[in-house]
Design a protein around this motif. Structure first.
Motif, mmCIF file in Angstrom:
data_model
loop_
_atom_site.group_PDB
_atom_site.id
_atom_site.type_symbol
_atom_site.label_atom_id
_atom_site.label_comp_id
_atom_site.label_asym_id
_atom_site.label_seq_id
_atom_site.Cartn_x
_atom_site.Cartn_y
_atom_site.Cartn_z
ATOM 1 N N PHE A 177 -4.401 2.743 2.591
ATOM 2 C CA PHE A 177 -4.890 1.848 1.537
ATOM 3 C C PHE A 177 -4.666 2.462 0.156
ATOM 4 N N THR A 178 -4.479 1.602 -0.818
ATOM 5 C CA THR A 178 -4.298 2.125 -2.165
ATOM 6 C C THR A 178 -4.857 1.149 -3.193
ATOM 7 N N SER A 179 -5.397 1.697 -4.262
ATOM 8 C CA SER A 179 -5.830 0.802 -5.333
ATOM 9 C C SER A 179 -4.814 0.813 -6.467
ATOM 10 N N SER A 180 -3.682 1.466 -6.219
ATOM 11 C CA SER A 180 -2.651 1.485 -7.261
ATOM 12 C C SER A 180 -1.633 0.373 -7.038
ATOM 13 N N VAL A 181 -0.823 0.192 -8.053
ATOM 14 C CA VAL A 181 0.280 -0.758 -7.967
ATOM 15 C C VAL A 181 1.187 -0.357 -6.810
ATOM 16 N N ILE A 182 1.641 -1.335 -6.048
ATOM 17 C CA ILE A 182 2.472 -1.027 -4.885
ATOM 18 C C ILE A 182 3.953 -1.042 -5.241
ATOM 19 N N ARG A 183 4.604 0.094 -5.029
ATOM 20 C CA ARG A 183 6.041 0.169 -5.301
ATOM 21 C C ARG A 183 6.840 0.092 -4.023
ATOM 22 N N ARG A 187 4.562 -1.111 1.991
ATOM 23 C CA ARG A 187 3.139 -1.356 1.810
ATOM 24 C C ARG A 187 2.830 -2.770 1.327
ATOM 25 N N PHE A 188 3.829 -3.421 0.856
ATOM 26 C CA PHE A 188 3.646 -4.715 0.210
ATOM 27 C C PHE A 188 3.568 -5.813 1.268
ATOM 28 N N VAL A 189 2.520 -6.603 1.276
ATOM 29 C CA VAL A 189 2.416 -7.657 2.296
ATOM 30 C C VAL A 189 2.549 -9.051 1.689
ATOM 31 N N GLY A 190 3.016 -9.969 2.517
ATOM 32 C CA GLY A 190 3.019 -11.394 2.185
ATOM 33 C C GLY A 190 3.850 -11.774 0.976
ATOM 34 N N ARG A 208 -6.512 -11.490 -13.163
ATOM 35 C CA ARG A 208 -6.601 -10.034 -13.092
ATOM 36 C C ARG A 208 -6.661 -9.561 -11.633
ATOM 37 N N GLY A 209 -5.924 -8.539 -11.344
ATOM 38 C CA GLY A 209 -6.014 -7.897 -10.026
ATOM 39 C C GLY A 209 -5.466 -8.660 -8.829
ATOM 40 N N VAL A 210 -4.692 -9.708 -9.044
ATOM 41 C CA VAL A 210 -4.201 -10.462 -7.883
ATOM 42 C C VAL A 210 -2.921 -9.892 -7.278
ATOM 43 N N GLY A 211 -2.291 -8.976 -8.009
ATOM 44 C CA GLY A 211 -1.077 -8.366 -7.448
ATOM 45 C C GLY A 211 0.190 -8.633 -8.255
ATOM 46 N N LYS A 212 0.046 -8.842 -9.529
ATOM 47 C CA LYS A 212 1.211 -9.144 -10.381
ATOM 48 C C LYS A 212 2.129 -7.930 -10.543
ATOM 49 N N SER A 213 1.547 -6.790 -10.925
ATOM 50 C CA SER A 213 2.391 -5.612 -11.169
ATOM 51 C C SER A 213 3.115 -5.175 -9.903
ATOM 52 N N SER A 214 2.431 -5.274 -8.774
ATOM 53 C CA SER A 214 3.065 -4.894 -7.510
ATOM 54 C C SER A 214 4.280 -5.779 -7.247
ATOM 55 N N LEU A 215 4.155 -7.054 -7.560
ATOM 56 C CA LEU A 215 5.280 -7.964 -7.374
ATOM 57 C C LEU A 215 6.435 -7.573 -8.305
ATOM 58 N N PRO A 236 -6.366 -8.797 -3.241
ATOM 59 C CA PRO A 236 -5.882 -7.628 -2.503
ATOM 60 C C PRO A 236 -6.545 -6.332 -2.971
ATOM 61 N N TYR A 237 -6.880 -6.274 -4.248
ATOM 62 C CA TYR A 237 -7.510 -5.068 -4.777
ATOM 63 C C TYR A 237 -8.835 -4.789 -4.064
ATOM 64 N N PHE A 238 -9.627 -5.844 -3.889
ATOM 65 C CA PHE A 238 -10.930 -5.682 -3.239
ATOM 66 C C PHE A 238 -10.752 -5.338 -1.759
ATOM 67 N N ALA A 239 -9.786 -5.980 -1.122
ATOM 68 C CA ALA A 239 -9.527 -5.693 0.292
ATOM 69 C C ALA A 239 -9.117 -4.229 0.471
ATOM 70 N N GLN A 240 -8.256 -3.754 -0.430
ATOM 71 C CA GLN A 240 -7.807 -2.354 -0.356
ATOM 72 C C GLN A 240 -8.988 -1.404 -0.567
ATOM 73 N N LEU A 241 -9.841 -1.727 -1.536
ATOM 74 C CA LEU A 241 -10.998 -0.871 -1.815
ATOM 75 C C LEU A 241 -11.938 -0.795 -0.615
HETATM 76 N N1 LIG Z 1 1.416 -7.718 -1.826
HETATM 77 C C1 LIG Z 1 0.438 -6.814 -1.722
HETATM 78 N N2 LIG Z 1 0.153 -6.221 -0.543
HETATM 79 C C2 LIG Z 1 -0.832 -5.336 -0.430
HETATM 80 N N3 LIG Z 1 -1.617 -4.952 -1.441
HETATM 81 C C3 LIG Z 1 -1.394 -5.498 -2.640
HETATM 82 C C4 LIG Z 1 -0.352 -6.452 -2.849
HETATM 83 N N4 LIG Z 1 -0.366 -6.819 -4.141
HETATM 84 C C5 LIG Z 1 -1.342 -6.123 -4.718
HETATM 85 N N5 LIG Z 1 -1.975 -5.320 -3.837
HETATM 86 C C6 LIG Z 1 -3.085 -4.399 -4.145
HETATM 87 O O1 LIG Z 1 -3.949 -5.081 -5.039
HETATM 88 C C7 LIG Z 1 -4.329 -4.254 -6.121
HETATM 89 C C8 LIG Z 1 -3.928 -4.877 -7.442
HETATM 90 O O2 LIG Z 1 -2.535 -4.938 -7.533
HETATM 91 P P1 LIG Z 1 -1.765 -4.995 -8.909
HETATM 92 O O3 LIG Z 1 -2.125 -3.848 -9.743
HETATM 93 O O4 LIG Z 1 -0.341 -5.229 -8.581
HETATM 94 O O5 LIG Z 1 -2.395 -6.332 -9.537
HETATM 95 P P2 LIG Z 1 -2.303 -6.899 -11.019
HETATM 96 O O6 LIG Z 1 -2.384 -8.376 -10.868
HETATM 97 O O7 LIG Z 1 -1.133 -6.347 -11.716
HETATM 98 O O8 LIG Z 1 -3.630 -6.338 -11.675
HETATM 99 P P3 LIG Z 1 -4.007 -6.279 -13.245
HETATM 100 O O9 LIG Z 1 -4.341 -7.692 -13.610
HETATM 101 O O10 LIG Z 1 -5.195 -5.388 -13.251
HETATM 102 O O11 LIG Z 1 -2.826 -5.745 -13.960
HETATM 103 C C9 LIG Z 1 -3.745 -2.886 -5.813
HETATM 104 O O12 LIG Z 1 -4.741 -2.164 -5.121
HETATM 105 C C10 LIG Z 1 -2.621 -3.155 -4.872
HETATM 106 O O13 LIG Z 1 -2.469 -2.075 -4.002
#
Ligand SMILES: Nc1ncnc2c1ncn2[C@@H]1O[C@H](COP(=O)(O)OP(=O)(O)OP(=O)(O)O)[C@@H](O)[C@H]1O
Ligand SMILES: [Mg+2]
Length: 433
Positions: free
Chosen positions: A11-17, A21-24, A49-56, A293-298
């Motif tokens: 699990f990670t609370s950081s942006v996924i590179r 690790r990236f799902v869905g 906020r926190g929905v997974g934009k940066s990871s995408l 996803p952030y909350f699920a990871q936490l």
């Molecule tokens: N596709 C994914 N699969 C698994 N975990 C994910 C995915 N996308 C995001 N997460 C998890 O969710 C959290 C938030 O992701 P991310 O930082 O990409 O979101 P964000 O929308 O850019 O947030 P912010 O609005 O704070 O910039 C991180 O813990 C990341 O690990």
């Protein structure tokens, strides 16, 4: 046999590179893939906020480098172009000290980050670049990393292509110079992709649209990313780029239940089966995390941590009950807890009111973007029934910037929205002291 495991492996609370690790997000990946392979066009990633934009966006960077693992994983193998467009990539996270377009471009031209900065790609004698893979596996997509600065050092002013007092022209020179010079050294790429994350925090967003439009060409593609309900929130003058964004508007919404479940299957794989989650526990987390996803990871991370403490790798309902107990008491997530304490300000009644608001179920269904909207009026009777009398005196702190803010005023009177959906989910879970 119990074995101590590092929660961060799964699990990670950081942006996924790493695509592993990236799902869905299959539909979003598909849109990104199309936008990347369009000759001209802008990619705009937006959402809460926190929905997974940066990871995408990091996955977009992978694909731009030619690593299409993520598209394969998303079941889109048949849609990957035979000869995908490849880019030299730049990734820059903006901050609120950037006030206007000129400052943004200047920052880009001076970014010396060895893996993500534009300056690393600008030709200069003596500079040494090497290829590196952004994921664990060295697959097709290789990016360029700077290992040694040129004779003139890392100050952009010293570069020959700089036009004094004209940042925009310098930027143009940098970009075209980068493509040409690097194409002589490495396998040819089509252009430069400039990814601008946290785009929403820039002071004046006005003019960004027309700037991006004027700089976009078959060799320069921009991708912007930030918090916003629509493109207009991200790029104020978006109409000027409307034609360019047409294909690349990517709205990141909360995850579906299935996608959240995949976070746990993926984690189990990453833990190499050393950790297991009971099915019912996963279902509970799916519900509590509301597609965030952030909350699920936490929650996943703190479960594994707690498992370590009590000597178990099997997160069953009993163990998870204890994990939840700790979260509810405010002992597990220091950042969210701090936000919570700041918002309620030692006020027992305010805490109660905040909880009632967080629990308010909008007309919208769960996993929808609308879920954070609340109407004060609907909570009034319940609150009064609980003995909270001066509701209107409790509200100001909840909307004041310096205390969060927890809520943002809506357009209609008495309508509010939780500024951070993760915070709302946390408040729902948090026990009243
Ligand atoms: N596709 C994914 N699969 C698994 N975990 C994910 C995915 N996308 C995001 N997460 C998890 O969710 C959290 C938030 O992701 P991310 O930082 O990409 O979101 P964000 O929308 O850019 O947030 P912010 O609005 O704070 O910039 C991180 O813990 C990341 O690990
Ligand atoms: Mg982000």
């Amino acid at each position: 046999m119990f074995e101590f495991v590092d929660p961060e492996i799964g699990f990670t609370s950081s942006v996924i590179r790493d695509p592993k690790r990236f799902v869905g997000r299959s539909d979003l990946i598909q849109s990104c893939m199309n936008a990347l392979n369009a000759r001209e066009g802008v990619i705009a990633v937006y959402g809460k906020r926190g929905v997974g934009k940066s990871s995408l966006v990091r996955q977009v960077q992978q694909m731009a480098n030619g690593n299409y693992d993520i598209a394969q994983k998303a079941g889109l193998a048949h849609l990957i172009p035979r000869h995908p467009r490849r880019y030299y990539t730049v990734y820059y996270a903006c901050d609120s000290n950037i006030n206007n377009t000129d400052e943004l471009i200047r920052r880009l031209c001076n970014d010396t980050d060895p893996e993500d900065g534009l300056l690393r790609l600008v030709p200069d004698a003596g500079k040494e670049l090497s290829e590196f893979s952004r994921s664990d596996e060295a697959s097709a997509g290789l990016d360029l990393k700077l290992i040694k600065w040129g004779v003139k050092g890392s100050d952009s002013q010293k570069y020959s292509s700089v036009v004094p007092n004209d940042t925009i022209q310098s930027f143009r020179n940098f970009v075209s110079g980068s493509v040409d010079a690097n194409n002589r050294m490495w396998s040819k790429r089509d252009g430069v992709l400039i990814l601008l994350d946290e785009f929403d925090v820039i002071g004046t967003k006005f003019g960004m649209g027309s700037l991006i439009k004027s700089l976009t060409s078959p060799t320069v593609k921009f991708g912007v990313c930030g918090i916003g309900a629509d493109i207009g929130a991200l790029i104020k003058d978006h109409k000027s780029v409307a034609r360019l964004i047409e294909q690349g508007a990517i709205h990141v919404r909360p995850m579906s239940g299935d996608e959240t479940r995949q976070i746990f299957t993926t984690a189990t794989e990453l833990f190499r089966g050393k950790v297991s989650f009971a099915k019912k526990v996963v279902e509970q987390i799916v519900e509590l995390s509301e597609g965030l996803p952030y909350f699920a990871q936490l929650i996943g991370k703190s479960s594994v941590q707690y498992g370590n403490e009590v000597g178990s790798n099997n997160i069953d309902e009993k163990i998870f009950g204890e994990v939840l107990g700790k979260i509810r008491e405010g002992k597990s997530f220091p950042n969210l807890e701090e936000q919570y304490q700041l918002a309620i300000g030692r006020g027992k009644e305010r805490a109660m009111l905040l909880t009632l608001l967080a629990e308010q179920q909008g007309e919208a269904t769960l996993y929808n973007d609308e879920v954070g909207r609340v109407v004060l009026q609907r909570t009034r009777t319940t609150a009064q029934g609980l003995g909270i009398e001066y509701i209107d005196q409790l509200m100001p702190r909840l909307v004041e910037e310096r205390y969060g803010p927890a809520l943002i005023k809506g357009e209609q009177r008495g309508h509010y929205e939780f500024a951070d959906p993760v915070f709302r989910a946390y408040v729902k879970l948090r026990k009243l002291d």
